[in-house]
Scaffold this active site. Structure first.
Site, short mmCIF file in Angstrom:
data_model
loop_
_atom_site.label_atom_id
_atom_site.label_comp_id
_atom_site.label_asym_id
_atom_site.label_seq_id
_atom_site.Cartn_x
_atom_site.Cartn_y
_atom_site.Cartn_z
N ASP A 46 39.47 36.62 36.20
CA ASP A 46 39.47 35.81 37.42
C ASP A 46 40.49 34.68 37.28
O ASP A 46 40.34 33.81 36.43
CB ASP A 46 38.08 35.24 37.68
N TYR A 51 45.89 27.76 39.72
CA TYR A 51 45.74 27.57 38.27
C TYR A 51 47.11 27.56 37.58
O TYR A 51 47.22 27.07 36.45
CB TYR A 51 44.89 28.68 37.65
N LYS A 76 43.21 34.09 43.92
CA LYS A 76 42.77 33.35 45.10
C LYS A 76 43.95 32.70 45.81
O LYS A 76 44.91 32.26 45.16
CB LYS A 76 41.76 32.27 44.69
N HIS A 109 40.35 30.45 48.63
CA HIS A 109 39.83 29.56 47.58
C HIS A 109 38.83 28.52 48.12
O HIS A 109 37.81 28.25 47.51
CB HIS A 109 40.99 28.86 46.87
N VAL A 233 38.98 29.06 25.54
CA VAL A 233 40.19 29.44 24.81
C VAL A 233 39.88 29.62 23.33
O VAL A 233 40.77 29.94 22.54
CB VAL A 233 41.32 28.40 24.99
#
Length: 274
Positions: A46, A51, A76, A109, A233
């Protein structure tokens, strides 16, 4: 072997219930992070235009030996690109960065209700789907009145609504509305940015199962039927989150976690985003 359950959307498309989110993953870290997620077993990724890491996601997909048919990719449309023609252009730009011919899921979004552009935007989404360039279309952060506006316009019912949802904000009323209309619920910020991990109900269940609090909360989401995509991460955390699919909670445990609810957001109110 951990098995990720699937949910069938209202258009017949199947989506992995557990995915991997890349919100706030730095662009130069995205490819390696997504490659690690795919190695662990995630097949649902996603991302979003805002981003700034669609290109890294695309690079990871291209480098992976996972078959395209086994992957589910979401991106998005950002608020400033809403409107019929600008949506079509923005979609093309995202697809170029992702390196894909067909997207699995495209979302608006935010509804940005003050701008009153999401109806025309949704019509562009319908066109993209009719052209065969996306398998499913949905929305994000839509309120009941926003969804009802689409219904009243006689437009396609969204396949999903991606909303802030976690034990401190269970969104029971909106989730019930989704269920009534055949809309799948996706949960962003599923751990409330870690704010719910110290709740006694969560830590008690974690201790009882020999599990981590984050795994417990993700298992709660899965049991409720939410589609969820935790972000990390850290390789160890990526693996730990994925293992949540193997954790089964009792009805009493689920209710105890749901009782944490205090209608408390960690993100913005959709009525105030423009």
């Amino acid at each position: 072997m951990t098995t990720v359950p699937f949910i069938e959307l209202n258009d017949g498309v199947s989506i992995p219930q557990l995915g991997f989110g890349v919100f706030q993953v730095e662009p130069d870290e995205t490819q390696a992070t997504v490659e690690k997620a795919l190695e662990v077993g995630y097949r649902h990724i996603d991302t979003a235009r805002i981003y700034g890491n669609e290109k890294g996601v695309g690079a990871a997909l291209a480098a992976s030996d996972v078959a395209r048919d086994d992957l589910f990719v979401t991106t998005k449309l950002w608020n400033s690109h809403q409107g019929y023609d600008s949506t079509l252009r923005a979609f093309d730009a995202s697809m170029e960065k992702l390196g894909l011919d067909v997207l699995d899921l495209y979302l608006i979004h935010w509804p940005t209700p003050a701008n009153d552009t999401f109806v025309d935007t949704w019509k562009a989404f319908e066109q993209i789907k009719a052209d065969g360039r996306v398998r499913s279309i949905g929305v994000s952060n839509f309120r009941m009145q926003d969804l009802q506006r689409l219904f009243d316009e006689g437009l396609t019912v969204p396949s999903v609504n991606q909303i802030e949802l976690h034990p401190a904000l269970t969104q029971d009323t909106l989730r019930a509305f989704h269920a009534e209309h055949g809309i799948a619920t996706e949960a962003w910020s599923p751990l409330a940015q870690g704010a719910v991990l110290q709740e006694k109900a969560v830590t008690d269940v974690a201790a009882a199962h020999g599990a981590e609090p984050g795994q417990v909360v993700l298992a709660w989401h899965l049991a409720l039927g939410n589609i969820v995509f935790p972000k990390s991460v850290t390789p160890e955390r990526i693996e730990s989150n994925f293992a949540s699919t193997g954790l089964t909670l009792s009805e009493d445990e689920l209710q105890a976690i749901s009782a944490i609810n205090r209608d408390e957001r960690v993100g913005p109110d959709p009525s105030e985003v423009s």
